[in-house]
Design a protein around this motif. Structure first.
Motif, mmCIF file in Angstrom:
data_model
loop_
_atom_site.group_PDB
_atom_site.id
_atom_site.type_symbol
_atom_site.label_atom_id
_atom_site.label_comp_id
_atom_site.label_asym_id
_atom_site.label_seq_id
_atom_site.Cartn_x
_atom_site.Cartn_y
_atom_site.Cartn_z
ATOM 1 N N ILE A 10 -34.632 -29.283 27.983
ATOM 2 C CA ILE A 10 -36.057 -29.256 28.353
ATOM 3 C C ILE A 10 -36.195 -29.069 29.868
ATOM 4 N N GLY A 11 -35.358 -29.783 30.645
ATOM 5 C CA GLY A 11 -35.434 -29.665 32.101
ATOM 6 C C GLY A 11 -35.036 -28.273 32.580
ATOM 7 N N GLY A 12 -33.944 -27.757 32.046
ATOM 8 C CA GLY A 12 -33.453 -26.448 32.492
ATOM 9 C C GLY A 12 -34.428 -25.324 32.170
ATOM 10 N N PHE A 29 -27.431 -20.811 32.235
ATOM 11 C CA PHE A 29 -26.197 -20.847 31.453
ATOM 12 C C PHE A 29 -26.212 -22.097 30.592
ATOM 13 N N GLU A 30 -26.162 -21.908 29.280
ATOM 14 C CA GLU A 30 -26.167 -23.032 28.334
ATOM 15 C C GLU A 30 -24.846 -23.014 27.568
ATOM 16 N N GLN A 31 -24.187 -24.175 27.527
ATOM 17 C CA GLN A 31 -22.859 -24.214 26.908
ATOM 18 C C GLN A 31 -22.891 -24.023 25.381
ATOM 19 N N ILE A 42 -40.486 -36.204 20.078
ATOM 20 C CA ILE A 42 -40.513 -36.608 21.481
ATOM 21 C C ILE A 42 -41.980 -36.789 21.869
ATOM 22 N N GLN A 43 -42.224 -37.744 22.760
ATOM 23 C CA GLN A 43 -43.587 -37.954 23.249
ATOM 24 C C GLN A 43 -43.677 -37.388 24.659
ATOM 25 N N ILE A 44 -44.755 -36.666 24.911
ATOM 26 C CA ILE A 44 -44.977 -36.127 26.252
ATOM 27 C C ILE A 44 -46.301 -36.696 26.751
ATOM 28 N N HIS A 103 -42.204 -32.290 17.644
ATOM 29 C CA HIS A 103 -40.797 -32.097 17.292
ATOM 30 C C HIS A 103 -40.100 -31.456 18.497
ATOM 31 N N ARG A 104 -38.905 -31.942 18.824
ATOM 32 C CA ARG A 104 -38.199 -31.395 19.983
ATOM 33 C C ARG A 104 -37.980 -29.884 19.857
ATOM 34 N N ALA A 105 -37.662 -29.435 18.649
ATOM 35 C CA ALA A 105 -37.404 -27.997 18.459
ATOM 36 C C ALA A 105 -38.675 -27.195 18.733
ATOM 37 N N THR A 128 -20.347 -22.207 29.734
ATOM 38 C CA THR A 128 -20.211 -23.548 30.321
ATOM 39 C C THR A 128 -19.945 -23.441 31.822
ATOM 40 N N VAL A 129 -20.788 -24.134 32.592
ATOM 41 C CA VAL A 129 -20.579 -24.169 34.044
ATOM 42 C C VAL A 129 -19.587 -25.288 34.339
ATOM 43 N N VAL A 130 -18.481 -24.943 35.016
ATOM 44 C CA VAL A 130 -17.468 -25.977 35.283
ATOM 45 C C VAL A 130 -17.521 -26.499 36.722
ATOM 46 N N GLY A 290 -33.517 -33.747 36.011
ATOM 47 C CA GLY A 290 -33.517 -34.317 34.653
ATOM 48 C C GLY A 290 -32.465 -35.392 34.493
ATOM 49 N N ASP A 291 -31.877 -35.471 33.299
ATOM 50 C CA ASP A 291 -30.888 -36.520 33.020
ATOM 51 C C ASP A 291 -29.655 -36.425 33.915
ATOM 52 N N ALA A 292 -29.362 -35.266 34.444
ATOM 53 C CA ALA A 292 -28.233 -35.149 35.374
ATOM 54 C C ALA A 292 -28.494 -36.003 36.615
ATOM 55 N N GLY A 303 -37.934 -39.664 29.932
ATOM 56 C CA GLY A 303 -36.784 -38.875 30.386
ATOM 57 C C GLY A 303 -37.089 -37.388 30.464
ATOM 58 N N ALA A 304 -37.605 -36.842 29.390
ATOM 59 C CA ALA A 304 -37.906 -35.407 29.367
ATOM 60 C C ALA A 304 -39.100 -35.101 30.259
ATOM 61 N N VAL A 305 -40.088 -35.999 30.239
ATOM 62 C CA VAL A 305 -41.280 -35.779 31.069
ATOM 63 C C VAL A 305 -40.877 -35.713 32.547
ATOM 64 N N GLN A 306 -39.959 -36.588 32.942
ATOM 65 C CA GLN A 306 -39.528 -36.561 34.340
ATOM 66 C C GLN A 306 -38.746 -35.292 34.663
HETATM 67 C C1 LIG Z 1 -33.875 -41.928 21.303
HETATM 68 C C2 LIG Z 1 -34.439 -41.152 22.440
HETATM 69 C C3 LIG Z 1 -35.789 -40.918 22.475
HETATM 70 C C4 LIG Z 1 -36.352 -40.270 23.573
HETATM 71 N N1 LIG Z 1 -37.698 -40.087 23.598
HETATM 72 C C5 LIG Z 1 -38.258 -39.494 24.672
HETATM 73 C C6 LIG Z 1 -39.678 -39.306 24.723
HETATM 74 O O1 LIG Z 1 -40.420 -39.656 23.797
HETATM 75 N N2 LIG Z 1 -40.195 -38.703 25.843
HETATM 76 C C7 LIG Z 1 -39.404 -38.289 26.878
HETATM 77 O O2 LIG Z 1 -39.931 -37.762 27.855
HETATM 78 N N3 LIG Z 1 -38.065 -38.439 26.842
HETATM 79 C C8 LIG Z 1 -37.475 -39.025 25.772
HETATM 80 N N4 LIG Z 1 -36.112 -39.165 25.728
HETATM 81 C C9 LIG Z 1 -35.289 -38.677 26.857
HETATM 82 C C10 LIG Z 1 -35.038 -37.178 26.769
HETATM 83 O O3 LIG Z 1 -34.492 -36.842 25.523
HETATM 84 C C11 LIG Z 1 -34.093 -36.718 27.865
HETATM 85 O O4 LIG Z 1 -34.409 -37.357 29.075
HETATM 86 C C12 LIG Z 1 -34.229 -35.199 28.073
HETATM 87 O O5 LIG Z 1 -33.845 -34.542 26.900
HETATM 88 C C13 LIG Z 1 -33.377 -34.754 29.249
HETATM 89 O O6 LIG Z 1 -33.478 -33.366 29.371
HETATM 90 P P1 LIG Z 1 -32.452 -32.556 30.284
HETATM 91 O O7 LIG Z 1 -32.868 -31.127 30.155
HETATM 92 O O8 LIG Z 1 -32.379 -33.169 31.626
HETATM 93 O O9 LIG Z 1 -31.042 -32.818 29.636
HETATM 94 P P2 LIG Z 1 -30.462 -32.461 28.183
HETATM 95 O O10 LIG Z 1 -31.544 -32.485 27.172
HETATM 96 O O11 LIG Z 1 -29.283 -33.322 27.977
HETATM 97 O O12 LIG Z 1 -30.019 -30.951 28.328
HETATM 98 C C14 LIG Z 1 -28.847 -30.603 29.007
HETATM 99 C C15 LIG Z 1 -28.394 -29.251 28.509
HETATM 100 O O13 LIG Z 1 -27.315 -28.815 29.297
HETATM 101 C C16 LIG Z 1 -26.296 -28.312 28.481
HETATM 102 N N5 LIG Z 1 -25.045 -28.485 29.225
HETATM 103 C C17 LIG Z 1 -24.382 -29.638 29.463
HETATM 104 N N6 LIG Z 1 -23.320 -29.408 30.239
HETATM 105 C C18 LIG Z 1 -23.300 -28.077 30.496
HETATM 106 C C19 LIG Z 1 -22.446 -27.237 31.273
HETATM 107 N N7 LIG Z 1 -21.393 -27.732 31.926
HETATM 108 N N8 LIG Z 1 -22.720 -25.905 31.331
HETATM 109 C C20 LIG Z 1 -23.804 -25.400 30.661
HETATM 110 N N9 LIG Z 1 -24.635 -26.147 29.918
HETATM 111 C C21 LIG Z 1 -24.402 -27.475 29.857
HETATM 112 C C22 LIG Z 1 -26.388 -29.138 27.209
HETATM 113 O O14 LIG Z 1 -25.804 -28.479 26.105
HETATM 114 C C23 LIG Z 1 -27.894 -29.287 27.062
HETATM 115 O O15 LIG Z 1 -28.462 -28.219 26.364
HETATM 116 C C24 LIG Z 1 -35.526 -39.820 24.632
HETATM 117 C C25 LIG Z 1 -34.154 -40.019 24.579
HETATM 118 C C26 LIG Z 1 -33.606 -40.686 23.502
HETATM 119 C C27 LIG Z 1 -32.136 -40.928 23.473
#
Ligand SMILES: Cc1cc2nc3c(=O)[nH]c(=O)nc-3n(C[C@H](O)[C@H](O)[C@H](O)COP(=O)(O)OP(=O)(O)OC[C@H]3O[C@@H](n4cnc5c(N)ncnc54)[C@H](O)[C@@H]3O)c2cc1C
Length: 392
Positions: A10-12, A29-31, A42-44, A103-105, A128-130, A290-292, A303-306
């Protein structure tokens, strides 16, 4: 200017939309072999929806989103209400946008559709980015298959186990929070009338809580159950758990929860990790989001909202100054206090939902119940800093 985004979550994808709109030439680049999301909701909150509106994503989501009536907290066993925070009809007026469940999808498809309309072929899967090497001109991005790409900016949106973060800050693993999550999705017609309320409903109890939401226009219930458990650290969105174990955790709670578990075709189970706030998110023209950058417990649904907020603010800061490293520093300065507060708030919510004995439950939930009944505006005001943030 050219950018690589490591990670198509979602962040990327949001970062890709923001940067393409700002005139950048972007490659994601998505692995994984294809862009996908797990079968869960997911809630936004309004702070995220405001940005999705500005980016033109909301029209793509209208057919499948669900707008909950409220956020509420109930006692898990009895179902008795602790507080009720009305959202529908309030969120837009008070915070500038709706609060949605989806739905996340469906969210990922919406983001991808907008990205493809702006510029086709941005996302490269199976890549995959290393790591990276800083160069005089910018940064060289290294891929697992040996490909090397020179760009001006590398965005690490590669999730909680980010390779980019490891190279930037060292190999420390994220911290196991001592909580394990269940999740499942069930069509409403399977629930024989035991349907959870049309809200974001938190069910609280000793050492555990559950959250029920709606997705696919309200036709399906999304269940998340979070249980304190120290001996299970598997972290895979796709690991199945047994119905018996889930019933051991929630089977003696309100029948609404028991029936969701009984009627689930599959229950997934995974351990929850976070990190303490990082001291920096950037290394010259390499930046995390994002989560990184700030993985957190899901109990504030942020998490996703941030990650959406990060993406938007990063593009804004890049537009303000010519020096990319300086823009990355400015983005960190703009974001760190807010995301750290939210990380802490999410952890505090877990312990608030998991009160173990009747005295601490009464001391916590009693005043909340009073406030909810006698001063509902107080509860809305408490969320102003989070949901009401403006993005211009
Ligand atoms: C039970 C649960 C419920 C949640 N509910 C909510 C909610 O209601 N609302 C909300 O805002 N958040 C929610 N979250 C948090 C949210 O899911 C995450 O914070 C969000 O998905 C993070 O997004 P991201 O894009 O930072 O990371 P990710 O979603 O982890 O995406 C990272 C992407 O990078 C790819 N990747 C990883 N390493 C590499 C690499 N080396 N090279 C290339 N690609 C790579 C992965 O395959 C993945 O596609 C919830 C989390 C959980 C566990």
């Amino acid at each position: 200017m050219k950018a690589v985004i490591a990670g198509g979550g979602i962040g990327g994808l949001t970062a890709a939309i923001c940067l393409v709109k700002a005139g950048w030439e972007v490659t994601v680049f998505e692995q994984a072999p294809e862009i996908s999301e797990i079968g869960a909701g997911i809630q936004i909150s309004p702070n995220g929806v405001k940005i999705l509106e500005q980016l033109g994503v909301m029209p793509e989501l209208e057919n499948t989103l669900f707008e909950p009536e409220a956020i509420e907290l109930r006692i898990g066993a009895s179902g008795r209400e602790v507080f009720y925070l009305p959202l529908k009809g309030v969120a837009e007026k008070r915070w500038g946008a709706r609060y949605i469940q989806i739905h996340r999808a469906d969210l990922m498809n919406g983001l991808l559709a907008v990205l493809n309309q702006l510029q086709a072929g941005v996302v490269k899967t199976g890549k995959t980015v290393v790591g990276y090497v800083k160069t005089q001109q910018g940064v060289q991005v290294n891929l697992l298959d040996g490909e090397r790409v020179e760009v001006d900016l590398l965005v690490g949106a590669d999730g909680v186990r980010s390779n980019i973060r490891s190279q930037m800050l060292g190999p420390e693993q994220p911290r196991f929070t001592g909580n394990v999550a269940w999740r499942s999705v069930v069509p409403i017609e399977k629930l024989n009338g035991h349907v959870p309320p049309p809200t974001g409903c938190i069910w609280a109890g000793a050492g555990r809580h559950a959250v029920t939401t709606r997705i696919r226009g309200g036709s399906m219930v999304n269940f998340v159950g979070i249980v304190e458990q120290n001996d299970w650290r598997e972290e895979s969105w796709k690991l199945e758990g047994s119905k018996e174990d889930a019933l051991r955790d929630f089977g003696d709670w309100n029948p609404v929860l028991r029936i969701i578990i009984q009627e689930s075709d599959v229950l997934y189970r995974w351990a929850l990790f976070d990190r303490v706030p990082l001291e920096k998110w950037s290394d010259g023209p390499v930046i995390l989001l994002g989560d990184a950058a700030h993985p957190m417990l899901p109990s504030l649904a942020q998490g996703a909202v941030q990650s959406i907020e990060d993406a938007y603010v990063l593009a804004q800061e890049l537009g303000k100054v010519d020096d990319i490293a300086q823009a990355c520093d400015n983005y960190f300065a703009e974001r760190i206090r807010r995301t750290s507060r939210i990380q802490k708030g999410a952890a505090a919510n877990v312990s608030m939902f998991h009160r173990r004995n009747i005295v601490s439950q009464l001391l916590t939930y009693g005043p909340m119940n009073l406030a909810s009944r006698l001063a509902p505006r107080f509860l809305h005001r408490r969320n102003d800093w989070l949901f009401g943030k403006e993005f211009n």
